[in-house]
Write a protein that holds these residues in place. Structure first.
Motif, PDB file in Angstrom:
ATOM      1  N   LEU A 329       0.721  -1.450  -0.025  1.00  0.00           N
ATOM      2  CA  LEU A 329      -0.325  -0.282   0.072  1.00  0.00           C
ATOM      3  C   LEU A 329       0.562   1.414   0.107  1.00  0.00           C
ATOM      4  N   SER A 330       0.879   2.316  -0.902  1.00  0.00           N
ATOM      5  CA  SER A 330       1.472   2.894  -0.911  1.00  0.00           C
ATOM      6  C   SER A 330       0.479   4.496  -0.940  1.00  0.00           C
ATOM      7  N   TRP A 331       1.287   5.939  -0.678  1.00  0.00           N
ATOM      8  CA  TRP A 331       0.885   7.053  -0.832  1.00  0.00           C
ATOM      9  C   TRP A 331       1.586   8.023  -1.602  1.00  0.00           C
ATOM     10  N   LEU A 332       1.278   8.621  -2.109  1.00  0.00           N
ATOM     11  CA  LEU A 332       2.905   9.474  -3.257  1.00  0.00           C
ATOM     12  C   LEU A 332       1.636  11.221  -2.963  1.00  0.00           C
ATOM     13  N   GLU A 333       2.383  11.761  -2.977  1.00  0.00           N
ATOM     14  CA  GLU A 333       2.206  13.110  -3.685  1.00  0.00           C
ATOM     15  C   GLU A 333       3.957  13.821  -4.262  1.00  0.00           C
ATOM     16  N   ASN A 334       3.316  14.367  -5.338  1.00  0.00           N
ATOM     17  CA  ASN A 334       4.087  15.459  -6.320  1.00  0.00           C
ATOM     18  C   ASN A 334       3.718  17.112  -6.130  1.00  0.00           C
ATOM     19  N   ILE A 335       4.414  18.061  -5.942  1.00  0.00           N
ATOM     20  CA  ILE A 335       4.125  19.223  -5.978  1.00  0.00           C
ATOM     21  C   ILE A 335       4.881  20.345  -6.187  1.00  0.00           C
ATOM     22  N   ARG A 336       4.594  20.942  -7.126  1.00  0.00           N
ATOM     23  CA  ARG A 336       5.177  22.166  -7.821  1.00  0.00           C
ATOM     24  C   ARG A 336       4.959  23.749  -7.437  1.00  0.00           C
ATOM     25  N   ASP A 337       5.271  24.112  -7.518  1.00  0.00           N
ATOM     26  CA  ASP A 337       6.027  25.646  -7.376  1.00  0.00           C
ATOM     27  C   ASP A 337       6.310  26.589  -8.341  1.00  0.00           C
ATOM     28  N   GLN A 338       5.687  27.290  -8.422  1.00  0.00           N
ATOM     29  CA  GLN A 338       6.929  28.718  -9.289  1.00  0.00           C
ATOM     30  C   GLN A 338       6.572  30.388  -8.880  1.00  0.00           C
ATOM     31  N   ASP A 339       7.746  30.768  -7.955  1.00  0.00           N
ATOM     32  CA  ASP A 339       7.487  31.930  -7.644  1.00  0.00           C
ATOM     33  C   ASP A 339       8.600  32.975  -8.621  1.00  0.00           C
ATOM     34  N   GLN A 340       7.696  33.457  -9.363  1.00  0.00           N
ATOM     35  CA  GLN A 340       7.870  34.646  -9.479  1.00  0.00           C
ATOM     36  C   GLN A 340       8.654  34.039 -11.094  1.00  0.00           C
ATOM     37  N   LEU A 341       7.943  33.292 -12.022  1.00  0.00           N
ATOM     38  CA  LEU A 341       8.794  32.444 -12.951  1.00  0.00           C
ATOM     39  C   LEU A 341       9.001  33.879 -14.196  1.00  0.00           C
ATOM     40  N   TYR A 342      10.086  34.199 -14.901  1.00  0.00           N
ATOM     41  CA  TYR A 342       9.846  35.039 -15.963  1.00  0.00           C
ATOM     42  C   TYR A 342       9.503  34.496 -16.676  1.00  0.00           C
ATOM     43  N   LEU A 343       8.991  35.412 -17.721  1.00  0.00           N
ATOM     44  CA  LEU A 343       8.338  34.553 -18.667  1.00  0.00           C
ATOM     45  C   LEU A 343       8.966  35.831 -20.434  1.00  0.00           C
ATOM     46  N   GLY A 344       9.121  37.068 -20.371  1.00  0.00           N
ATOM     47  CA  GLY A 344       9.658  37.916 -20.131  1.00  0.00           C
ATOM     48  C   GLY A 344       8.704  38.696 -20.886  1.00  0.00           C
ATOM     49  N   PRO A 345       9.702  40.430 -21.597  1.00  0.00           N
ATOM     50  CA  PRO A 345       7.925  41.255 -22.048  1.00  0.00           C
ATOM     51  C   PRO A 345       7.523  40.954 -22.993  1.00  0.00           C
ATOM     52  N   ALA A 346       6.254  41.657 -22.894  1.00  0.00           N
ATOM     53  CA  ALA A 346       5.026  41.715 -23.629  1.00  0.00           C
ATOM     54  C   ALA A 346       5.112  41.347 -25.856  1.00  0.00           C
ATOM     55  N   SER A 347       6.569  42.749 -25.920  1.00  0.00           N
ATOM     56  CA  SER A 347       7.547  42.724 -27.476  1.00  0.00           C
ATOM     57  C   SER A 347       7.198  40.734 -28.025  1.00  0.00           C
ATOM     58  N   LEU A 348       7.738  39.990 -26.842  1.00  0.00           N
ATOM     59  CA  LEU A 348       8.224  38.679 -26.973  1.00  0.00           C
ATOM     60  C   LEU A 348       6.684  37.478 -27.227  1.00  0.00           C
ATOM     61  N   THR A 349       5.923  37.676 -25.619  1.00  0.00           N
ATOM     62  CA  THR A 349       5.142  37.061 -25.259  1.00  0.00           C
ATOM     63  C   THR A 349       3.733  36.757 -25.943  1.00  0.00           C
ATOM     64  N   GLY A 350       3.454  38.475 -26.143  1.00  0.00           N
ATOM     65  CA  GLY A 350       2.394  39.139 -26.946  1.00  0.00           C
ATOM     66  C   GLY A 350       1.243  39.069 -25.212  1.00  0.00           C
ATOM     67  N   ILE A 351       1.728  39.068 -24.120  1.00  0.00           N
ATOM     68  CA  ILE A 351       1.114  38.543 -23.184  1.00  0.00           C
ATOM     69  C   ILE A 351       1.530  39.985 -21.745  1.00  0.00           C
ATOM     70  N   SER A 352       0.431  40.770 -21.040  1.00  0.00           N
ATOM     71  CA  SER A 352       1.187  41.790 -20.390  1.00  0.00           C
ATOM     72  C   SER A 352       1.446  41.330 -19.018  1.00  0.00           C
ATOM     73  N   ILE A 353       1.373  40.066 -18.814  1.00  0.00           N
ATOM     74  CA  ILE A 353       2.012  39.620 -17.943  1.00  0.00           C
ATOM     75  C   ILE A 353       3.479  39.067 -17.910  1.00  0.00           C
TER      76      ILE A 353
END
Length: 684
Positions: A329-353
């Motif tokens: 019998l087994s139990w597993l947790e996989n957890i991921r977090d991103q804290d202020q992951l840089y996406l790039g400026p809007a001129s590259l991504t086309g989004i404001s964030i």
């Protein structure tokens, strides 16, 4: 497969090593003369250790889940032992795996380790290899990965068992191109520490009870290591390759944010046939080269967090001499977090964030029952049944200020495994197996295997195997597919040969694989989605050689070549390298002094379709290690060494950028140049 080493580089390497190593070797010889008494004890200890390693090799379970010598199991299984890896200067599990023919481990744009076996490379999601830690599967259903395992220090590792080729007949999902099982030390007492270039430092311990073996046994194996990351520079990123040029918005030229801190721990309590084991891995790292090929700010900040927690209870029983039962019998947790992951400026991504926050947690529960029966003469029957339930417990990201994945999204799996090991004659064993998996969300799969092992003589062994494997779409692929998506499948036929001489052992394998419904990224509406691609064909050969020269020298060599061809276009599968070679020289003038050289050469990396760049030139690396055992105190070992002595320009391939019209990193992902390290360990 011959091992090819360019003479120019070898001359440079020989000269450099003579200059660097001569004073040290002189010191070793003087020190060895003064420790003759200690050496006698060390020789006895080394002999005992070699005997133990031979016993462990005879009990490899990864290929059949029954105890067999690694040379007698179906297919080719490579076993890497922790002691040998340490002597060769290998720091982590990820680097250890590159010693296996046909395997390459690269770092992607955000610093995750990607394992390629037999030329099958992966894009953003790549669950092609089943990853186990102490027999417990840790792959996340989100993306099929368990990249934290690659950063486990080898001082924690007893051995690593590797299957090259399909493993789904026993292991089900993600055992597509291979299976890796990392077995950590669960007995003995040990302390270790290390330091090296770029602020790299490691500390760890193995502690266990040493009382009555019939009573309760408790062990703890834990380590922490961290690094500031290699001091490499990139000149341009994706912002330099869009129109109009946006160089003013880029942080390039600059240094990737490659800081990393990793912890790994295993605690095990066992009593008679019962065991309870908890495992914990956590890693925080920088965003390296950036998720959209826009170089992040060089602020040495930990941006990406990953965490794995697992708990397994297992009961083994033997109601009779011919019947064994294992309940897990087994139990597993996989957890991921991103804290202020840089996406790039809007001129590259086309989004404001410009920065992204995210949290994700999935939970998995497994119940399994294995029955092993030897009551029928000449047969070992294995029957297994398992139930699994995977669920997304938490999902949120700032891009939409809401869930990225549907919370509560789940997958239920029912599995049945059948296997028969039939000893047809004293020298021929036929293993046949069949596994059925039913998925609540993506259908079902039936994966067969049939294999024969013919021991012609005590020295000559011939193997043949046909096996199928599958890989279900991950949660990420299901959610981000343009339409319905099917599991990927692979059919493999291979023939192997083993020669076991008194001083030489040779292994060779030829294989042919057909991949169908391969899951890959395809462009759509100026972005990418996951879809089933046309099939691919793999043809290749793998060779391993170990030879002892006299009493002091040992040579270990391996080579793998794969022709990985897309059926639709005839092109090579992108991001992979067709061949890899390793050559290790181990010189042991005394049992308490060892000097090793490790040379690796990797062929050119293939590009994606539509990439205007030429193939990425492969790399070569030469490492050196000196080990001094029982250094003034029995059980104390000092190792020091250098990696990439020739300071070769090593680069891993960068894919096309997220938007198909941009190039990304034109000069790929540079890796560390020449580095040094020092490791100290004490074993009781």
């Amino acid at each position: 497969m011959p091992i090819f080493v360019e003479s120019t580089h070898m001359r440079r390497a020989s000269l450099l090593l003579i200059l660097l190593a001569s004073p040290l070797l002189w010191a070793v010889s003087v020190w060895a003369e003064d420790t003759a008494t200690t050496s006698t004890a060390a020789t006895s200890e080394a002999s005992e250790r070699q005997g133990l390693l031979a016993l462990l090799e005879q009990q490899t379970r990864i290929a059949t889940k029954t105890k067999l010598n690694a040379d007698y199991v179906p297919g080719m299984v490579s076993v890497l032992y922790g002691d040998s890896l340490e002597a060769r200067g290998v720091p982590t599990v990820g680097e250890a795996l590159t010693l296996v023919p046909g395997i390459e481990v690269i770092t992607d744009q955000v610093g995750r380790k990607q394992l390629f076996i037999r030329g099958v490379a992966g894009e953003f999601s790549s669950g092609n290899v089943k990853m186990l830690l102490n027999d417990v599967p840790l792959n996340a259903t989100r993306d099929g990965l368990a990249s934290l395992l690659f950063d486990i220090p080898v001082e924690q590792v007893d051995r690593i068992e590797v299957i090259r080729g399909p493993g789904s007949a026993l292991y089900g999902e993600y055992a597509y191109t291979g299976v890796v099982n990392i077995i950590t030390y669960q007995s003995g007492q040990r302390l270790f520490a290390a330091t090296g270039s770029f602020g790299t430092r490691t500390v760890g311990a193995v502690l266990s009870t040493s009382g009555d073996t019939n009573g309760p046994q408790l062990s703890l194996n834990a380590a922490h290591w961290e690094t500031d990351g290699a001091d490499v520079q990139v000149a341009t990123d994706a912002l330099y390759h869009i129109t109009p040029p946006q160089a003013g918005e880029s942080y390039a030229p600059g240094r990737p944010n490659a800081a990393l801190a990793s912890d790994s721990a295993t605690m095990r309590l066992s009593y008679k046939g019962f065991s309870l084991m908890g495992q914990y891995l956590v890693e925080d790292s920088g965003d390296h080269f950036g998720t959209n090929e826009a170089l992040p700010p060089d602020n040495n900040r930990e941006v990406l967090g990953q965490e794995i927690r697992s708990l397994q209870a297992q009961q083994k029983a033997s109601p009779s001499d011919t019947f064994d039962v294992t309940l897990s019998l087994s139990w597993l947790e996989n957890i991921r977090d991103q804290d202020q992951l840089y996406l790039g400026p809007a001129s590259l991504t086309g989004i404001s964030i410009a920065y992204l926050d995210e949290r994700y947690k999935e939970t998995r529960g497994d119940a399994g029952l294995d029955l092993r029966w030897t009551g029928l003469p000449g047969h070992v029957l294995l029957i297994g049944a398992a139930l699994s339930h995977v669920r997304i417990a938490d999902s949120w990201w700032s891009f939409t200020n809401g869930p990225r994945f549907e919370e509560g999204l789940e997958r239920r799996i029912r599995s049945i495994t059948l296997q028969d090991e039939f000893l047809a004659t004293n020298r021929f064993t036929l293993t046949s197996g069949l596994r059925y998996d039913h998925y609540s969300d993506v259908g079902e799969a039936v994966t067969p295997r049939i294999a024969g092992v013919w021991r012609l003589t005590d020295q000559h062994i011939i193997k043949a195997q046909y096996a199928q494997a599958f890989r279900p779409p991950t949660f990420n692929e299901v959610v981000n597919s343009g339409s319905g998506i099917n599991p990927a499948t692979i059919d493999t036929t291979e023939i192997g040969y083993i020669y076991k001489g008194d001083r030489t052992q040779t292994k060779a394998t030829v294989f042919y694989s057909k991949l169908s419904d391969r899951i890959t990224l395809v462009p759509k509406n100026n972005s990418y989605v996951y879809a089933n691609a046309k099939g691919a064909l793999l043809r290749g050969i793998e060779v391993e050689q170990e030879t002892r020269l006299g009493t002091d020298f040992k040579v270990e060599a391996s080579a793998g070549y794969t022709d990985a061809e897309e059926q639709k276009t005839g092109d090579q599968i992108p991001l992979s390298s067709n061949w890899q070679t390793n050559l290790g020289l181990i010189y042991e003038p005394r049992a308490d002094a060892t000097w090793t050289l490790q040379y690796r050469k990797v062929g050119d990396f293939n590009r994606e379709a539509g990439d205007p760049r030429s193939v990425l030139t492969g790399y070569e690396r030469l490492d050196a290690t000196v080990s001094l055992t029982n250094l003034g105190y029995r059980g104390l070992t000092l190792r020091l060494g250098a990696k990439n002595l020739l300071n070769d320009d090593i680069r891993f391939p960068s894919p096309l950028a997220s938007a198909p019209s941009t190039l990304g990193y034109a000069n790929d992902f540079p890796q560390a140049g020449r580095t040094w390290w020092l490791r100290l360990s004490y074993r009781q």
